[in-house]
Scaffold this active site. Structure first.
Site, short mmCIF file in Angstrom:
data_model
loop_
_atom_site.label_atom_id
_atom_site.label_comp_id
_atom_site.label_asym_id
_atom_site.label_seq_id
_atom_site.Cartn_x
_atom_site.Cartn_y
_atom_site.Cartn_z
N ASP A 40 0.88 -1.16 0.00
CA ASP A 40 0.00 0.00 0.00
C ASP A 40 0.92 1.23 0.00
O ASP A 40 2.09 1.15 0.38
CB ASP A 40 -0.94 0.01 1.21
CG ASP A 40 -2.10 0.99 1.00
OD1 ASP A 40 -2.06 1.77 0.02
OD2 ASP A 40 -3.04 0.98 1.81
C1 BGC Z 1 -4.77 3.63 0.18
C2 BGC Z 1 -4.95 2.67 -0.98
C3 BGC Z 1 -4.74 3.41 -2.28
C4 BGC Z 1 -3.35 4.04 -2.26
C5 BGC Z 1 -3.02 4.82 -3.52
C6 BGC Z 1 -3.47 4.38 0.11
O1 BGC Z 1 -3.38 5.37 1.07
O2 BGC Z 1 -4.83 2.92 1.39
O3 BGC Z 1 -6.22 2.09 -0.96
O4 BGC Z 1 -4.87 2.54 -3.35
O5 BGC Z 1 -3.29 4.95 -1.17
O6 BGC Z 1 -3.77 5.98 -3.61
#
Ligand code: BGC
Length: 799
Positions: free
Chosen positions: A229
């Site tokens: 993530d």
């Molecule tokens: C979120 C993800 C997301 C990623 C990219 C993260 O903070 O938890 O779900 O895909 O950011 O934006």
């Protein structure tokens, strides 16, 4: 290795670079060696492609795209075929925008209604969540793009989301928090998966070999790549060693250098790195070779409308006030009718192309419309003038359509809610309206559970959830009967928050989130303990009625007949729950194991067939470390919700093992009475001691402490930074719009500074910053300078 020929041509530096991303959204390319870059974008209910500089949480605008209903909404359709269609539309749109990897679907379990991201997830039930996610993945990938189910796993709170350790027993992990992902992987075959920010039982999800290799690849057959993530990579070397591939957003030379050093020092074997490069290339080369799709914007919008309409849940319809009759007059009250709330905030925020609004759409429906009154301020504050105006309008109409719901600040990534109430000003108006009007229809917009004790004041409640850009028309379709509502809830609406087992410790504020309630999440708890709820899981009304009959059980499944006994065409969601009244191995009284949505003309009957599968009777046995079946008699319940069982039958199963797990001293779990599980009992369930918080105020801050802990920092400067952060957050809250980047920072651990700055800071520099934060200014500055110089040196070499 499939791509040996390419890999043999790559230097160690190049291989390491492939694992560290090139920018916020792109992977590293080496065109001269035949390796292209692929573009990743959120997800999950629209494509959020940022052009120009990316900031991952959407401060910088993204290109316009179709905003479909969010996952929480689509789940209410209980219609995998529809979700697959939405997936295909999203996939085509991604492809048309040059996006290769869509960061979704999100399928974390709704453990507690307060989780700020519940609107982005499907269900409190892993079987339902898994089926919906698998359908979405199949749809997305049918268009030549990769889906990325997220966030694997046990990521059910936003507070400290990057610095929290989910402590969960093995059986609950496998049955509740991993089963959805298992179904998504086995039945959807995703080309990528996103690891969660958090730790699971002491190990970062992104570094968990058992999760990422043994379970995900060896057991479930996953063949794609794992992406961290955003900013969630803790130790990149450990990540790569244990089955993670891409560190995102791109850490460029910083992440690259860590891997090079690890290989050179012998900490990471080069053959493991080669293996990861091979697995990543398998997907990257395939994606880059796909032809670009195109979309018809109007068709996308129409699908968004149909998907929203199929997902609407009719919660109450006393005296059949709905559907609205053309000759009766209606007044529309509530700001949400003019400015719909149709999606949640955070990384999923879509720059929607064309947003329908109720007031403009009204004229296209057979309605006698007497007018609109705003009724309340969007941001919760009293406004008696608006109330007076709304009351005057209400009196002129036969029916009041009152549009209400959660406001923007209530549901956001990065922010858990603190209560279940709707804004006070909206409830105040509702009470006033109820005092003067008999026929109020509430049209609700909210992506997660809200308190509904007010529903006694109204004749009807129609819940649209967060219904995407075409939600306003979809709602009018349902209100006027053009579409017969057929959605059913994918989560339980409790009477009080305190009834929810995890409510006492949610969200966990310290290092550890203790999943004491074990298996008893959502209806598994309420049904087992016969606790009254406001609206049960699987519940939803229709303008027609259905009868169930003719149940026949055979070895591989069952069949039954559903008849539409009313006067309108409509759809029913038949649900199969399985229980074992005399279970020795404790289990919830009912668990969802199958469902089917059937469309029937008035008076029509159809046969519904539901097959058993490997999940129908299983439980996870911690002795054999495998899913097993307890021998004996099982009950099969067929119902219109978990609390509305229409048919019951029994079936016998053979035991698959003689070895039962240790069950003594687990009385609360045997009874499902998990509101107050003692430490002793939870320790037994875990099979090891509960970890104890080790940090106390006065101690030095650690790399994995969130920045919000700077309020306790020894350095006055750090405390000042905290104050500033806190002040800015409060200011944003007052404005009614969450500031996601600030929220992100607030919950972000220090170590992530090296992961989120695109190569500006590395781990040595962050360690030095922490020395400053801990009050050793001169020493820290010295170390920072040294680390900075060292970084300059290696960056020069590598770039
Ligand atoms: C979120 C993800 C997301 C990623 C990219 C993260 O903070 O938890 O779900 O895909 O950011 O934006």
């Amino acid at each position: 290795m499939k791509h040996r020929a390419i890999i043999e041509q790559l230097t160690l530096e190049e291989k390491a670079a492939l694992m560290a991303g090139k920018s916020v959204w792109e992977t590293k390319d080496f065109p001269e060696k035949g390796i292209p870059s692929v573009f990743l974008s959120d997800g999950p209910h629209g494509i959020r492609k940022q052009e120009g500089s990316g900031d991952h949480l959407g401060l910088n605008a993204s290109v316009p795209a179709t905003c479909f209903p969010t996952a929480a909404t689509l789940a209410n359709s209980w219609d995998p075929a529809l979700v697959e269609e939405v997936g295909a539309a999203l996939g085509a749109e991604a492809s048309s925008l040059g996006v290769h990897v869509v960061l979704g679907p999100g399928l974390n379990i709704k453990r507690n209604p307060l989780c700020g991201r519940n609107f982005e997830y499907y269900s409190e039930d892993p079987y339902q969540a898994g089926k919906m996610a698998a359908a979405m993945i199949r749809g997305l990938q049918s268009q030549g793009v990769a889906a990325t189910p997220k966030h694997l796993a046990v990521n059910s709170q936003e507070l400290r989301r990057m610095a929290s350790d989910s402590i969960v027993d093995e059986r609950t992990l496998r049955e509740i928090y991993l089963t959805g992902f298992e179904i998504a992987v086995r039945e959807g075959n995703p080309k990528a998966i996103m690891s969660a920010y958090n730790k699971i039982n002491g190990i970062y999800a992104n570094e968990d070999k058992r999760l990422l290799r043994d379970i995900l690849r060896d057991e479930w057959g996953f063949t794609g790549f794992v992406v961290s993530d955003w900013g969630g990579s803790n130790d990149h070397v450990l990540g790569v060693e244990n089955g993670s591939h891409l560190e995102m957003p791109g850490t460029t030379t910083v992440g690259q250098k860590e891997l090079i050093d690890a290989v050179q020092s012998g900490r990471l074997s080069e053959s493991v790195l080669d293996e990861r490069v091979d697995e990543l290339l398998q997907v990257v080369l395939d994606l880059a070779a796909q032809e670009k799709r195109s979309i018809d914007v109007n068709k996308q919008h129409q699908l968004a409308r149909r998907a929203a309409a199929e997902s609407i849940v009719l919660l109450k319809n006393e005296d059949q006030v709905l559907p609205l009759q053309a000759e009766k007059t209606v007044a529309v009250i509530g700001e949400f009718a003019k400015n719909p709330r149709y999606q949640g905030a955070g990384s999923s925020l879509i720059n929607a192309r064309q947003v329908d609004n109720t007031l403009e759409a009204m004229k296209d429906y057979p309605l006698t419309y007497v007018g609109y009154a705003q009724g309340y301020q969007r941001i919760d504050q009293p406004d008696e003038a608006l109330v007076t105006e709304a009351l005057a309008l209400a009196q002129q109409a036969d029916t009041v359509l009152y549009y209400m719901g959660l406001d923007e600040i209530s549901e956001s990534e990065g922010l858990d809610r603190t209560h279940l109430q709707l804004p006070k000003n909206q409830l105040h108006l509702l009470e006033k309206l109820a005092a003067i009007h008999e026929k109020i229809v509430v049209v609700l917009s909210a992506g997660s559970v809200v308190d509904m004790s007010w529903d006694k004041h109204v004749k009807a409640v129609v819940h649209g959830y967060l219904s995407g850009e075409a939600g306003a028309r979809a709602m009018l379709d349902a209100l006027t009967g053009l579409v017969n509502p057929s959605g059913k809830l994918s989560e339980t609406y409790p009477i009080a928050l305190a009834d929810v087992p995890s409510s006492k410790e949610f969200p966990a504020e310290g290092d550890y989130a203790l999943y004491r309630e074990g298996l008893y999440v959502g209806y598994r708890y309420f049904d087992t303990t016969q606790t009254a709820v406001q609206y049960p899981f699987g519940y939803g009304l229709s303008y027609t009625t259905f009868a169930y009959g003719d149940l026949r059980i055979h070895e591989t499944g069952l069949s039954m007949t559903v008849t539409n006994t009313g006067e309108r065409a409509g759809a029913e969601v038949v649900q199969l729950y399985v229980g074992k009244e005399d279970a020795r191995v404790f289990r919830p009284s009912k668990e969802l194991k199958g469902f089917a949505k059937v469309y029937l003309e008035a008076g029509q009957s159809t046969e519904v067939n539901l097959s058993f599968d490997d999940k129908t009777f299983r439980y996870f046995n911690t002795v054999t470390n495998a899913f097993e079946i307890e021998g004996g008699t099982y009950q099969l319940y067929l119902g219109a919700s978990v609390s509305d069982i229409r048919l019951v039958a029994e079936i016998t199963q053979e035991a698959t093992t003689e070895h039962l797990p240790e069950l003594t001293g687990l009385d609360s779990y045997q009874a499902g009475q998990v509101l107050q599980v003692t430490d002793e009992e939870f320790t037994r369930l875990l099979g090891r001691p509960i970890p104890v918080e080790s940090w106390q105020v006065g101690q030095e801050l650690r790399l994995n402490d969130p920045l919000s802990k700077m309020q306790y920092a020894k350095s006055g400067l750090a405390r000042l930074v905290y104050k500033l952060l806190h002040h800015l957050l409060k200011k944003a809250e007052q404005k009614g719009k969450p500031d996601l980047n600030l929220l992100f920072l607030y919950n972000m651990p220090f170590r992530a500074l090296a992961k989120m700055t695109g190569g500006m800071l590395d781990q040595q520099m962050v360690a030095a910053i922490l020395v400053i934060v801990n009050g050793h200014f001169m020493k820290g500055v010295g170390q920072l300078w040294k680390a900075f110089r060292a970084k300059q040196g290696y960056q020069k070499q590598l770039s």
